[in-house]
Write a protein that holds these residues in place. Structure first.
Motif, mmCIF file in Angstrom:
data_model
loop_
_atom_site.group_PDB
_atom_site.id
_atom_site.type_symbol
_atom_site.label_atom_id
_atom_site.label_comp_id
_atom_site.label_asym_id
_atom_site.label_seq_id
_atom_site.Cartn_x
_atom_site.Cartn_y
_atom_site.Cartn_z
ATOM 1 N N ARG A 88 10.412 -12.069 -29.915
ATOM 2 C CA ARG A 88 10.184 -12.201 -31.347
ATOM 3 C C ARG A 88 11.509 -12.456 -32.061
ATOM 4 N N ILE A 89 11.414 -12.950 -33.284
ATOM 5 C CA ILE A 89 12.601 -13.220 -34.100
ATOM 6 C C ILE A 89 12.616 -12.235 -35.260
ATOM 7 N N ALA A 90 13.765 -11.629 -35.480
ATOM 8 C CA ALA A 90 13.924 -10.693 -36.584
ATOM 9 C C ALA A 90 15.064 -11.161 -37.491
ATOM 10 N N ARG A 91 14.964 -10.843 -38.747
ATOM 11 C CA ARG A 91 15.957 -11.257 -39.748
ATOM 12 C C ARG A 91 16.615 -10.034 -40.370
ATOM 13 N N VAL A 138 8.772 -13.412 -36.954
ATOM 14 C CA VAL A 138 7.669 -14.026 -36.228
ATOM 15 C C VAL A 138 7.651 -13.500 -34.797
ATOM 16 N N ASP A 139 6.459 -13.339 -34.262
ATOM 17 C CA ASP A 139 6.269 -12.870 -32.879
ATOM 18 C C ASP A 139 5.801 -14.046 -32.019
ATOM 19 N N TYR A 140 5.586 -13.792 -30.743
ATOM 20 C CA TYR A 140 5.099 -14.783 -29.773
ATOM 21 C C TYR A 140 6.063 -15.961 -29.632
ATOM 22 N N ILE A 141 7.347 -15.644 -29.434
ATOM 23 C CA ILE A 141 8.353 -16.648 -29.115
ATOM 24 C C ILE A 141 8.579 -16.620 -27.608
ATOM 25 N N ASP A 142 8.726 -17.780 -26.999
ATOM 26 C CA ASP A 142 8.849 -17.865 -25.547
ATOM 27 C C ASP A 142 10.025 -17.025 -25.042
ATOM 28 N N GLN A 143 9.752 -16.171 -24.064
ATOM 29 C CA GLN A 143 10.739 -15.256 -23.506
ATOM 30 C C GLN A 143 11.240 -15.690 -22.131
ATOM 31 N N THR A 144 10.819 -16.865 -21.654
ATOM 32 C CA THR A 144 11.160 -17.318 -20.311
ATOM 33 C C THR A 144 12.674 -17.487 -20.150
ATOM 34 N N THR A 145 13.215 -16.970 -19.045
ATOM 35 C CA THR A 145 14.652 -17.078 -18.789
ATOM 36 C C THR A 145 14.980 -18.134 -17.747
ATOM 37 N N THR A 146 14.055 -18.416 -16.846
ATOM 38 C CA THR A 146 14.282 -19.451 -15.826
ATOM 39 C C THR A 146 13.069 -20.359 -15.755
ATOM 40 N N GLY A 147 13.326 -21.647 -15.591
ATOM 41 C CA GLY A 147 12.236 -22.603 -15.477
ATOM 42 C C GLY A 147 11.806 -23.234 -16.778
ATOM 43 N N ALA A 148 12.302 -22.733 -17.893
ATOM 44 C CA ALA A 148 11.955 -23.303 -19.196
ATOM 45 C C ALA A 148 12.894 -24.464 -19.518
ATOM 46 N N GLY A 183 13.852 -19.954 -26.022
ATOM 47 C CA GLY A 183 12.757 -20.005 -26.978
ATOM 48 C C GLY A 183 13.236 -20.055 -28.409
ATOM 49 N N PHE A 184 14.464 -19.601 -28.646
ATOM 50 C CA PHE A 184 15.079 -19.648 -29.971
ATOM 51 C C PHE A 184 16.583 -19.766 -29.787
ATOM 52 N N TYR A 185 17.132 -20.893 -30.157
ATOM 53 C CA TYR A 185 18.578 -21.058 -30.088
ATOM 54 C C TYR A 185 19.042 -22.004 -31.188
ATOM 55 N N ALA A 186 20.347 -21.976 -31.454
ATOM 56 C CA ALA A 186 20.902 -22.781 -32.541
ATOM 57 C C ALA A 186 22.154 -23.508 -32.067
ATOM 58 N N CYS A 187 22.355 -24.707 -32.595
ATOM 59 C CA CYS A 187 23.555 -25.497 -32.368
ATOM 60 C C CYS A 187 24.283 -25.636 -33.705
ATOM 61 N N ILE A 188 25.589 -25.367 -33.693
ATOM 62 C CA ILE A 188 26.339 -25.236 -34.944
ATOM 63 C C ILE A 188 27.423 -26.290 -35.050
ATOM 64 N N ASP A 189 27.523 -26.871 -36.232
ATOM 65 C CA ASP A 189 28.678 -27.668 -36.635
ATOM 66 C C ASP A 189 29.330 -26.887 -37.768
ATOM 67 N N ARG A 190 30.248 -25.988 -37.394
ATOM 68 C CA ARG A 190 30.815 -25.059 -38.366
ATOM 69 C C ARG A 190 31.586 -25.770 -39.466
ATOM 70 N N VAL A 191 32.323 -26.814 -39.112
ATOM 71 C CA VAL A 191 33.161 -27.511 -40.091
ATOM 72 C C VAL A 191 32.310 -28.117 -41.209
ATOM 73 N N ASN A 192 31.165 -28.668 -40.852
ATOM 74 C CA ASN A 192 30.296 -29.323 -41.835
ATOM 75 C C ASN A 192 29.150 -28.428 -42.313
ATOM 76 N N THR A 193 29.218 -27.137 -41.982
ATOM 77 C CA THR A 193 28.204 -26.162 -42.410
ATOM 78 C C THR A 193 26.798 -26.677 -42.097
ATOM 79 N N THR A 194 26.606 -27.064 -40.857
ATOM 80 C CA THR A 194 25.331 -27.635 -40.431
ATOM 81 C C THR A 194 24.845 -26.922 -39.169
ATOM 82 N N ALA A 195 23.545 -26.726 -39.092
ATOM 83 C CA ALA A 195 22.955 -26.075 -37.918
ATOM 84 C C ALA A 195 21.681 -26.803 -37.520
#
Length: 332
Positions: free
Chosen positions: A153-156, A240-250, A277-289
């Motif tokens: 799940r994702i928490a804020r 939100v709940d029910y986010i993919d928890q798979t660690t291998t094979g995904a 199942g939930f990850y982010a890619c960051i461009d810190r210089v341009n404040t973009t994700a």
């Protein structure tokens, strides 16, 4: 013979014959076999329809929920003024909630300029709008809680500044020296980023520390006493709940050119750090994700064998979005 007696005799004989009539055992067995042959396929057809409907509903719910969650995250990011990369999250990890927890990892951490509507009292007694700074963190959590699903799940988590005020109706807030609008005190442990001294913007943002404690002095009967209060940050709230928890094979986590995946080194020994199942890619210089989400509809249908497989990829809807913050911070 009397005609009446003759008719009565015929009726009695007919009644005896009727009382002795009925189905034989063989006839009943044949009828039961025919009923089974007809009803069984119908039941199987109905069960299949119900299962299909349940599966399609689970897929639709997952798609709708991850879309709603991603839209919420995107609206948050649109107000971002600074986004932490992996190095930055490692630098401030002890300032975030549960820095030693083994069931969660911060995926997205950023400062934003948050709009507060109708908070300041103007001279004409009408309300006016203002902005405050907030630090927001999104976590990927996978634990053994019985409240949530067997997936992740994702928490804020958010910590926000208060709305400063110099009016006579302003109030004091524990741990802070300024005055604030009533009902708009800073969040527990809030501390603004500090641009004093030398160093780059990245260095200064990575040196942020929250308010961990404060002291209060009271005088009673001529005696002065000082009390130190430890401040604990609030717990993250589930988005939100029910986010993919798979660690291998995904599907693997890949980032566009110019972006870096948020993989804090101090968290990479945790299973949640290996989930995509939930990850982010960051461009810190341009404040973009660019944020990636993948749901897990199988976890809505059963409690075991819910990991990602190519043969069941339709149960794992994925979505992503790229967002650039609308603000920025500047320091010499």
């Amino acid at each position: 013979m009397n005609p009446i007696q003759f008719l009565l005799g015929i009726q009695i004989k007919r009644s005896k014959l009727l009382s002795q009539s009925g189905f034989t055992l063989l006839e009943l067995l044949v009828a039961m076999i025919l009923a089974v042959l007809v009803i069984t396929p119908l039941l199987g057809f109905m069960v299949n329809i119900l299962n299909t409907d349940r599966q399609e509903q689970a897929k639709a719910n997952s798609e709708q929920e991850i879309q709603t969650a991603l839209d919420y995250i995107a609206r948050d990011l649109q107000q971002a003024v600074y986004i932490y990369d992996a190095t930055g999250i490692d630098a401030i990890k002890n300032q975030l909630p549960s820095p030693t927890a083994t069931d969660r990892v911060p995926v997205l951490v950023f400062w934003k300029r948050e709009f507060i509507g109708q908070a300041i009292t103007a001279a004409d007694s009408n309300k006016d709008d203002t902005f405050v700074y907030s630090l927001v963190a999104y976590y990927l959590i996978k634990d053994t809680s019985t409240i949530w699903s067997n997936a992740a799940r994702i928490a804020r988590w958010q910590i926000r500044d208060g709305v400063s005020s110099s009016s006579t109706s302003s109030v004091t807030c524990n741990g802070y020296t300024g005055k604030f609008v009533s009902g708009y005190c800073p969040s527990s442990g809030y501390s603004s980023f500090n641009f004093d001294g030398v160093g780059t913007l990245e260095q200064k943002m990575n040196s942020w520390t929250r308010l961990s404690s404060y002291t209060t002095t009271t005088t009673t009967g001529g005696n002065t006493s000082t009390t130190t209060t430890t401040v604990m940050p609030d717990a993250p709230l589930v988005l939100v709940d029910y986010i993919d928890q798979t660690t291998t094979g995904a599907p693997s986590a890949t980032c566009p050119t110019g972006y870096s995946k948020v993989t804090p080194t101090s968290f990479n020994t945790r299973d949640t750090g290996n989930m995509t199942g939930f990850y982010a890619c960051i461009d810190r210089v341009n404040t973009t994700a660019q944020v990636f989400l993948r749901g897990n509809a199988l976890a809505r249908l059963r409690t075991t064998n819910i990991s990602y497989r190519d043969s069941q990829k339709n149960y794992f809807p994925g979505i992503n979005i790229r967002v650039q913050g609308r603000g920025f911070v500047f320091t010499k």
